[in-house]
Design a protein around this motif. Structure first.
Motif, PDB file in Angstrom:
ATOM      1  N   ARG A 157      75.513 -38.862 -45.556  1.00 60.24           N
ATOM      2  CA  ARG A 157      74.601 -38.653 -46.689  1.00 60.24           C
ATOM      3  C   ARG A 157      75.162 -39.286 -47.956  1.00 60.24           C
ATOM      4  O   ARG A 157      76.344 -39.187 -48.248  1.00 60.24           O
ATOM      5  CB  ARG A 157      74.369 -37.165 -46.912  1.00 60.24           C
ATOM      6  CG  ARG A 157      73.571 -36.547 -45.801  1.00 60.24           C
ATOM      7  CD  ARG A 157      73.181 -35.121 -46.140  1.00 60.24           C
ATOM      8  NE  ARG A 157      72.377 -34.561 -45.084  1.00 60.24           N
ATOM      9  CZ  ARG A 157      72.858 -33.799 -44.103  1.00 60.24           C
ATOM     10  NH1 ARG A 157      74.143 -33.519 -44.055  1.00 60.24           N
ATOM     11  NH2 ARG A 157      72.051 -33.332 -43.183  1.00 60.24           N
ATOM     12  N   GLY A 185      75.590 -46.330 -53.985  1.00 59.82           N
ATOM     13  CA  GLY A 185      75.385 -47.367 -52.985  1.00 59.82           C
ATOM     14  C   GLY A 185      76.423 -47.262 -51.890  1.00 59.82           C
ATOM     15  O   GLY A 185      77.544 -46.807 -52.125  1.00 59.82           O
ATOM     16  N   GLN A 196      77.901 -49.495 -48.326  1.00 58.34           N
ATOM     17  CA  GLN A 196      77.887 -50.729 -47.555  1.00 58.34           C
ATOM     18  C   GLN A 196      78.813 -50.557 -46.371  1.00 58.34           C
ATOM     19  O   GLN A 196      79.915 -50.020 -46.503  1.00 58.34           O
ATOM     20  CB  GLN A 196      78.352 -51.886 -48.436  1.00 58.34           C
ATOM     21  CG  GLN A 196      78.365 -53.222 -47.760  1.00 58.34           C
ATOM     22  CD  GLN A 196      78.773 -54.330 -48.724  1.00 58.34           C
ATOM     23  OE1 GLN A 196      78.878 -54.140 -49.919  1.00 58.34           O
ATOM     24  NE2 GLN A 196      79.016 -55.496 -48.172  1.00 58.34           N
ATOM     25  N   HIS A 240      75.156 -53.640 -43.410  1.00 58.65           N
ATOM     26  CA  HIS A 240      74.101 -52.715 -43.814  1.00 58.65           C
ATOM     27  C   HIS A 240      74.385 -52.284 -45.235  1.00 58.65           C
ATOM     28  O   HIS A 240      75.532 -52.104 -45.622  1.00 58.65           O
ATOM     29  CB  HIS A 240      74.083 -51.478 -42.909  1.00 58.65           C
ATOM     30  CG  HIS A 240      73.768 -51.805 -41.492  1.00 58.65           C
ATOM     31  ND1 HIS A 240      72.493 -51.930 -41.029  1.00 58.65           N
ATOM     32  CD2 HIS A 240      74.577 -52.050 -40.440  1.00 58.65           C
ATOM     33  CE1 HIS A 240      72.511 -52.223 -39.737  1.00 58.65           C
ATOM     34  NE2 HIS A 240      73.774 -52.301 -39.364  1.00 58.65           N
ATOM     35  N   TYR A 241      73.330 -52.089 -45.981  1.00 58.36           N
ATOM     36  CA  TYR A 241      73.505 -51.693 -47.366  1.00 58.36           C
ATOM     37  C   TYR A 241      72.356 -50.782 -47.770  1.00 58.36           C
ATOM     38  O   TYR A 241      71.196 -51.052 -47.468  1.00 58.36           O
ATOM     39  CB  TYR A 241      73.527 -52.924 -48.271  1.00 58.36           C
ATOM     40  CG  TYR A 241      73.755 -52.592 -49.717  1.00 58.36           C
ATOM     41  CD1 TYR A 241      75.022 -52.278 -50.176  1.00 58.36           C
ATOM     42  CD2 TYR A 241      72.709 -52.573 -50.616  1.00 58.36           C
ATOM     43  CE1 TYR A 241      75.248 -51.961 -51.498  1.00 58.36           C
ATOM     44  CE2 TYR A 241      72.915 -52.260 -51.944  1.00 58.36           C
ATOM     45  CZ  TYR A 241      74.193 -51.954 -52.376  1.00 58.36           C
ATOM     46  OH  TYR A 241      74.407 -51.634 -53.686  1.00 58.36           O
ATOM     47  N   ASN A 242      72.670 -49.686 -48.414  1.00 55.95           N
ATOM     48  CA  ASN A 242      71.668 -48.785 -48.956  1.00 55.95           C
ATOM     49  C   ASN A 242      72.091 -48.400 -50.356  1.00 55.95           C
ATOM     50  O   ASN A 242      73.277 -48.218 -50.629  1.00 55.95           O
ATOM     51  CB  ASN A 242      71.558 -47.506 -48.109  1.00 55.95           C
ATOM     52  CG  ASN A 242      70.741 -47.736 -46.862  1.00 55.95           C
ATOM     53  OD1 ASN A 242      69.525 -47.796 -46.922  1.00 55.95           O
ATOM     54  ND2 ASN A 242      71.422 -47.890 -45.737  1.00 55.95           N
ATOM     55  N   ASP A 243      71.118 -48.263 -51.236  1.00 54.98           N
ATOM     56  CA  ASP A 243      71.448 -47.806 -52.577  1.00 54.98           C
ATOM     57  C   ASP A 243      70.281 -47.024 -53.162  1.00 54.98           C
ATOM     58  O   ASP A 243      69.170 -47.052 -52.664  1.00 54.98           O
ATOM     59  CB  ASP A 243      71.862 -48.950 -53.500  1.00 54.98           C
ATOM     60  CG  ASP A 243      70.719 -49.903 -53.827  1.00 54.98           C
ATOM     61  OD1 ASP A 243      69.659 -49.848 -53.182  1.00 54.98           O
ATOM     62  OD2 ASP A 243      70.897 -50.708 -54.755  1.00 54.98           O
ATOM     63  N   TYR A 244      70.596 -46.303 -54.226  1.00 56.67           N
ATOM     64  CA  TYR A 244      69.581 -45.500 -54.891  1.00 56.67           C
ATOM     65  C   TYR A 244      69.949 -45.346 -56.353  1.00 56.67           C
ATOM     66  O   TYR A 244      71.113 -45.120 -56.674  1.00 56.67           O
ATOM     67  CB  TYR A 244      69.466 -44.114 -54.247  1.00 56.67           C
ATOM     68  CG  TYR A 244      68.327 -43.321 -54.828  1.00 56.67           C
ATOM     69  CD1 TYR A 244      67.028 -43.570 -54.414  1.00 56.67           C
ATOM     70  CD2 TYR A 244      68.542 -42.378 -55.811  1.00 56.67           C
ATOM     71  CE1 TYR A 244      65.972 -42.880 -54.969  1.00 56.67           C
ATOM     72  CE2 TYR A 244      67.492 -41.688 -56.375  1.00 56.67           C
ATOM     73  CZ  TYR A 244      66.202 -41.941 -55.951  1.00 56.67           C
ATOM     74  OH  TYR A 244      65.160 -41.268 -56.503  1.00 56.67           O
ATOM     75  N   LEU A 257      70.091 -39.386 -49.764  1.00 55.45           N
ATOM     76  CA  LEU A 257      69.647 -40.335 -48.748  1.00 55.45           C
ATOM     77  C   LEU A 257      70.372 -40.014 -47.451  1.00 55.45           C
ATOM     78  O   LEU A 257      71.601 -39.951 -47.418  1.00 55.45           O
ATOM     79  CB  LEU A 257      69.990 -41.770 -49.157  1.00 55.45           C
ATOM     80  CG  LEU A 257      69.239 -42.376 -50.322  1.00 55.45           C
ATOM     81  CD1 LEU A 257      69.810 -43.754 -50.647  1.00 55.45           C
ATOM     82  CD2 LEU A 257      67.767 -42.500 -50.007  1.00 55.45           C
ATOM     83  N   LEU A 272      71.549 -41.342 -44.035  1.00 59.42           N
ATOM     84  CA  LEU A 272      71.812 -42.637 -43.422  1.00 59.42           C
ATOM     85  C   LEU A 272      72.121 -42.454 -41.944  1.00 59.42           C
ATOM     86  O   LEU A 272      72.359 -41.334 -41.486  1.00 59.42           O
ATOM     87  CB  LEU A 272      72.996 -43.305 -44.125  1.00 59.42           C
ATOM     88  CG  LEU A 272      72.882 -43.428 -45.644  1.00 59.42           C
ATOM     89  CD1 LEU A 272      74.190 -43.931 -46.231  1.00 59.42           C
ATOM     90  CD2 LEU A 272      71.738 -44.347 -46.020  1.00 59.42           C
TER      91      LEU A 272
END
Length: 142
Positions: free
Chosen positions: A68, A84, A86, A93-97, A109, A111
């Protein structure tokens, strides 16, 4: 020679004055920590907390158990929080908010990261879309 000495002293004083005013204008600082995941000893949780004048104003967190990513804005200072993550798993893979909705708000988030994967976690403050005071630590998904 005397003029050179005066110019040198004036330049040194100007540098000190600029340094003093720039630190006074930006009194923010951060603390960060990573450690064994509380719910799963194989993981590594991390958090980055932002402070202003001794008050915790926001933080970003990565929780290894359940993978999370959390952004928390805890103070009405005109700034938001960015988080964020990575990681590499047969490709990047990359996620950010960006959480900019105001004080006392948070967002999580969920993941999907394979266990044992190293995660580069970044958290920053935001101000009108700009990222400020960014810090990066290494977490471990589990």
């Amino acid at each position: 020679m005397r003029n050179r000495a005066r110019v040198g002293i004036v330049a040194a004083m100007a540098a000190v004055l600029v340094g003093v005013t720039s630190t006074a204008a930006y009194a923010d600082y951060y603390t960060s920590s990573c450690g064994a995941a509380s719910n799963d000893p194989g993981g590594r949780d991390c958090w980055i907390m932002f402070w202003h004048d001794g008050i915790a104003v926001g933080d970003g967190e990565f929780w290894a158990y359940g993978e999370r990513l959390v952004a928390i804005d805890s103070y009405a200072d005109g700034r938001g929080v960015y988080v964020g993550a990575q990681w590499y798993d047969n490709g990047m893979h990359y996620n950010d908010y960006r959480l900019t909705s105001g004080a006392n708000t948070s967002h999580t988030l969920d993941l999907s990261i394979p266990e044992g994967t190293s995660v580069t976690f970044t958290s920053c403050q935001t101000d009108n879309g700009s990222l400020l005071n960014c810090r990066t630590v290494t977490a471990m998904a589990w």
